[in-house]
Design a protein around this motif. Structure first.
Motif, PDB file in Angstrom:
ATOM      1  N   ASP A 109       0.748  -1.118  -0.133  1.00  0.00           N
ATOM      2  CA  ASP A 109       0.080  -0.173   0.080  1.00  0.00           C
ATOM      3  C   ASP A 109       0.534   1.312   0.279  1.00  0.00           C
ATOM      4  OD1 ASP A 109      -2.940   1.130  -0.134  1.00  0.00           O
ATOM      5  OD2 ASP A 109      -2.312   1.274   1.982  1.00  0.00           O
ATOM      6  N   MET A 110       1.394   1.510  -0.774  1.00  0.00           N
ATOM      7  CA  MET A 110       2.706   2.458  -0.952  1.00  0.00           C
ATOM      8  C   MET A 110       3.024   2.476  -2.371  1.00  0.00           C
ATOM      9  SD  MET A 110       6.391   3.497   0.392  1.00  0.00           S
ATOM     10  CE  MET A 110       6.450   3.416   2.679  1.00  0.00           C
ATOM     11  N   PRO A 111       2.713   3.150  -3.305  1.00  0.00           N
ATOM     12  CA  PRO A 111       3.208   3.803  -4.037  1.00  0.00           C
ATOM     13  C   PRO A 111       4.247   4.154  -4.250  1.00  0.00           C
ATOM     14  CG  PRO A 111       0.807   5.241  -4.146  1.00  0.00           C
ATOM     15  CD  PRO A 111       1.677   4.459  -2.378  1.00  0.00           C
ATOM     16  N   ILE A 112       5.779   4.365  -5.435  1.00  0.00           N
ATOM     17  CA  ILE A 112       6.224   4.806  -5.212  1.00  0.00           C
ATOM     18  C   ILE A 112       7.104   6.069  -5.138  1.00  0.00           C
ATOM     19  CG2 ILE A 112       9.001   4.197  -6.506  1.00  0.00           C
ATOM     20  CD1 ILE A 112       8.173   1.061  -7.694  1.00  0.00           C
ATOM     21  N   HIS A 113       5.645   6.650  -6.833  1.00  0.00           N
ATOM     22  CA  HIS A 113       6.153   7.797  -7.007  1.00  0.00           C
ATOM     23  C   HIS A 113       4.955   8.973  -6.758  1.00  0.00           C
ATOM     24  CE1 HIS A 113       9.161   6.221  -9.793  1.00  0.00           C
ATOM     25  NE2 HIS A 113       9.491   7.775  -9.502  1.00  0.00           N
ATOM     26  N   PRO A 114       4.723  10.557  -6.500  1.00  0.00           N
ATOM     27  CA  PRO A 114       3.685  10.789  -6.195  1.00  0.00           C
ATOM     28  C   PRO A 114       2.615  10.782  -7.335  1.00  0.00           C
ATOM     29  CG  PRO A 114       5.625  12.163  -5.392  1.00  0.00           C
ATOM     30  CD  PRO A 114       6.432  10.392  -6.180  1.00  0.00           C
ATOM     31  N   SER A 115       1.452  10.888  -7.463  1.00  0.00           N
ATOM     32  CA  SER A 115       0.279  10.986  -8.091  1.00  0.00           C
ATOM     33  C   SER A 115      -0.986  12.030  -7.748  1.00  0.00           C
ATOM     34  CB  SER A 115       0.436   9.949  -8.775  1.00  0.00           C
ATOM     35  OG  SER A 115      -0.429   9.200  -7.910  1.00  0.00           O
ATOM     36  N   ILE A 116      -1.741  11.599  -8.829  1.00  0.00           N
ATOM     37  CA  ILE A 116      -2.242  12.454  -8.247  1.00  0.00           C
ATOM     38  C   ILE A 116      -3.436  11.981  -6.788  1.00  0.00           C
ATOM     39  CG2 ILE A 116      -5.322  13.279  -8.804  1.00  0.00           C
ATOM     40  CD1 ILE A 116      -4.677  13.745 -11.816  1.00  0.00           C
ATOM     41  N   ASN A 117      -3.631  12.284  -6.001  1.00  0.00           N
ATOM     42  CA  ASN A 117      -4.755  10.916  -4.633  1.00  0.00           C
ATOM     43  C   ASN A 117      -3.130  11.318  -4.140  1.00  0.00           C
ATOM     44  OD1 ASN A 117      -7.150  12.636  -5.426  1.00  0.00           O
ATOM     45  ND2 ASN A 117      -7.268  10.414  -6.613  1.00  0.00           N
ATOM     46  N   ASN A 118      -2.367  10.530  -4.389  1.00  0.00           N
ATOM     47  CA  ASN A 118      -1.135  10.599  -3.814  1.00  0.00           C
ATOM     48  C   ASN A 118       0.109  11.439  -4.054  1.00  0.00           C
ATOM     49  OD1 ASN A 118      -2.156   7.015  -3.292  1.00  0.00           O
ATOM     50  ND2 ASN A 118      -1.794   7.544  -5.840  1.00  0.00           N
ATOM     51  N   TYR A 119      -0.663  12.100  -2.826  1.00  0.00           N
ATOM     52  CA  TYR A 119       1.224  13.662  -3.088  1.00  0.00           C
ATOM     53  C   TYR A 119       2.230  12.992  -1.969  1.00  0.00           C
ATOM     54  CZ  TYR A 119       2.939  17.563  -3.583  1.00  0.00           C
ATOM     55  OH  TYR A 119       3.653  18.591  -3.534  1.00  0.00           O
ATOM     56  N   GLU A 120       1.571  12.260  -0.999  1.00  0.00           N
ATOM     57  CA  GLU A 120       2.853  12.656   0.181  1.00  0.00           C
ATOM     58  C   GLU A 120       2.361  10.950   1.336  1.00  0.00           C
ATOM     59  OE1 GLU A 120       0.921  15.782   3.170  1.00  0.00           O
ATOM     60  OE2 GLU A 120       2.007  17.448   1.498  1.00  0.00           O
ATOM     61  N   ASN A 121       1.899  10.414   0.254  1.00  0.00           N
ATOM     62  CA  ASN A 121       1.980   8.756   0.831  1.00  0.00           C
ATOM     63  C   ASN A 121       2.745   7.852  -0.049  1.00  0.00           C
ATOM     64  OD1 ASN A 121       0.524   8.864  -1.608  1.00  0.00           O
ATOM     65  ND2 ASN A 121      -0.409   7.158  -0.653  1.00  0.00           N
ATOM     66  N   THR A 122       4.631   8.169  -1.178  1.00  0.00           N
ATOM     67  CA  THR A 122       5.123   7.641  -1.381  1.00  0.00           C
ATOM     68  C   THR A 122       6.173   7.254  -1.416  1.00  0.00           C
ATOM     69  OG1 THR A 122       6.094   9.327  -3.052  1.00  0.00           O
ATOM     70  CG2 THR A 122       3.507   8.929  -3.391  1.00  0.00           C
ATOM     71  N   LEU A 123       6.963   6.579  -1.619  1.00  0.00           N
ATOM     72  CA  LEU A 123       7.877   5.667  -1.526  1.00  0.00           C
ATOM     73  C   LEU A 123       9.183   7.327  -1.405  1.00  0.00           C
ATOM     74  CD1 LEU A 123      10.449   3.885  -0.003  1.00  0.00           C
ATOM     75  CD2 LEU A 123      10.841   3.010  -2.909  1.00  0.00           C
ATOM     76  N   ALA A 124       9.014   8.043  -2.271  1.00  0.00           N
ATOM     77  CA  ALA A 124       9.543   9.560  -2.523  1.00  0.00           C
ATOM     78  C   ALA A 124       9.443   9.858  -1.665  1.00  0.00           C
ATOM     79  CB  ALA A 124       9.232   9.257  -4.409  1.00  0.00           C
ATOM     80  N   ASN A 125       8.132  10.154  -1.112  1.00  0.00           N
ATOM     81  CA  ASN A 125       8.517  10.726   0.545  1.00  0.00           C
ATOM     82  C   ASN A 125       9.200  10.716   1.421  1.00  0.00           C
ATOM     83  OD1 ASN A 125       4.827  10.868  -0.886  1.00  0.00           O
ATOM     84  ND2 ASN A 125       6.413  13.028  -0.693  1.00  0.00           N
ATOM     85  N   ALA A 126       8.933   9.637   1.877  1.00  0.00           N
ATOM     86  CA  ALA A 126       9.879   9.033   2.827  1.00  0.00           C
ATOM     87  C   ALA A 126      11.022   8.879   2.969  1.00  0.00           C
ATOM     88  CB  ALA A 126       9.155   7.304   3.025  1.00  0.00           C
ATOM     89  N   VAL A 127      11.417   8.462   1.391  1.00  0.00           N
ATOM     90  CA  VAL A 127      12.806   8.358   1.227  1.00  0.00           C
ATOM     91  C   VAL A 127      13.831  10.501   1.204  1.00  0.00           C
ATOM     92  CG1 VAL A 127      15.483   8.482  -0.286  1.00  0.00           C
ATOM     93  CG2 VAL A 127      13.213   6.452  -0.250  1.00  0.00           C
ATOM     94  N   ALA A 128      12.631  11.463   0.699  1.00  0.00           N
ATOM     95  CA  ALA A 128      13.118  12.273   0.648  1.00  0.00           C
ATOM     96  C   ALA A 128      13.007  12.779   2.293  1.00  0.00           C
ATOM     97  CB  ALA A 128      12.030  13.094  -0.459  1.00  0.00           C
ATOM     98  N   TYR A 129      12.041  12.086   3.378  1.00  0.00           N
ATOM     99  CA  TYR A 129      12.338  12.785   4.380  1.00  0.00           C
ATOM    100  C   TYR A 129      13.493  11.712   5.012  1.00  0.00           C
ATOM    101  CZ  TYR A 129      11.186  12.971   8.982  1.00  0.00           C
ATOM    102  OH  TYR A 129      11.608  12.988  10.238  1.00  0.00           O
ATOM    103  N   TYR A 130      13.898  10.855   4.614  1.00  0.00           N
ATOM    104  CA  TYR A 130      15.203  10.579   5.478  1.00  0.00           C
ATOM    105  C   TYR A 130      16.440  11.595   4.659  1.00  0.00           C
ATOM    106  CZ  TYR A 130      18.804   6.526   5.855  1.00  0.00           C
ATOM    107  OH  TYR A 130      19.703   5.968   5.833  1.00  0.00           O
TER     108      TYR A 130
END
Length: 295
Positions: free
Chosen positions: A98-119
């Motif tokens: 339940d984690m998309p890789i890249h942000p998209s419509i309706n998936n702006y802050e729940n993706t692996l990209a968001n997680a890695v950016a925070y890391y």
């Protein structure tokens, strides 16, 4: 994210230009363009040089890759993900369900990209998100993330040349026709759908999947799969074609009685390290929701 590389020019390498030398080592045209714009991006014997500078034996070539900005439109968000391996050049992660890789419509802050950016923001480092292989939102398992442009360039070429070996585990309904087999069935977009695919021997693109049954119990098989090609939904379509679909697959087998997502896991990645050339081989254990079929 900055990285410095040092090369000692040998008799075998020279004479050649900086540009030709770097291209042989995987430097793409965009990287060379960026190096031209970077002060002291290219040094030969500690002096600023150009891509057309001639290299001679015993010259010392230094390359400084600099990235001063992070990926645009990727919001750093603290999200759980598991790091399997990390060095200066690559990051290998085990993506949860339940984690998309890249942000998209309706998936702006729940993706692996968001997680890695925070890391990386937490470490005070800039970071451009470059994911080399792909997994669907519901699929768990191993992904390679390049930490700079050079590792991304080399790994992308490996992907295109099918030199990155990807092995999956899937839970399938029923017992497969053989313990070991090859599915060679072309895949095309389904005529009345923008998302679904199907086996189509007239119009489909070549798709080949190798499989081996590892376990069978209670009407379900645990199957190891290796992709020779990388078509959209390839494993899901090929197993459905055999008559052994993956439970929890909302498109091809919406049976959620035992699992709430597609029962598919990327459990092994094998490839050559983009900088050292060393053979890398990573495993991620079967997730508990898939293992529960066989307890």
């Amino acid at each position: 994210m900055n990285r410095t590389f040092t090369y000692l020019i040998t008799q075998k390498d020279s004479p050649c230009t900086v540009e030709s030398y770097l291209k042989k080592r995987g430097y793409s045209h965009p990287i060379l363009v960026q190096l031209k714009k970077t002060q002291n991006g290219i040094l030969v014997n500690q002096k600023w040089a150009y891509v057309k500078t001639i290299l001679n034996p015993d010259d010392k070539l230094e390359i400084h890759l600099e990235e001063t900005a992070s990926s645009e439109h990727i919001v750093p968000v603290e999200l759980p993900f598991s790091i399997v391996y990390e060095d200066e050049d690559i990051l290998v992660v085990n993506k949860p369900a339940d984690m998309p890789i890249h942000p998209s419509i309706n998936n702006y802050e729940n993706t692996l990209a968001n997680a890695v950016a925070y890391y990386y923001k937490k470490q005070g480092e800039t970071f451009i998100f470059r994911c080399i292989n792909r997994l669907d939102r519901d699929t768990t398992g191993l992904l390679i993330i390049a930490k700079h442009a050079l590792s991304a360039s080399i790994l992308s070429k490996q992907m295109k040349a099918r030199e990155i070996r990807r092995t999956y585990l899937a839970v399938c309904k029923g017992q497969l026709p053989a313990e070991v087999g090859i599915i060679n069935a072309p895949i095309a977009r389904k005529a009345d759908s923008a998302i679904e695919r199907c086996v189509d021997f007239s119009n489909g693109e070549s798709a080949v999947t190798h499989y081996r049954v590892r376990y069978y119990q209670n009407g379900y098989s645990l199957v190891e799969l290796h992709l020779e090609t990388g078509r959209t939904h390839q494993i899901r379509i090929h197993m459905q074609y055999l008559g052994n679909p993956l439970p929890g697959d909302y498109l091809y087998c919406p049976d959620y009685s035992k699992i709430s997502r597609t029962a598919l896991h990327s459990y092994r990645l094998a490839f050559c390290h983009p900088i050292t050339g060393k053979r890398m081989d990573f495993y991620a254990p079967l997730p508990t929701d898939m293992a529960a079929f066989f307890q």
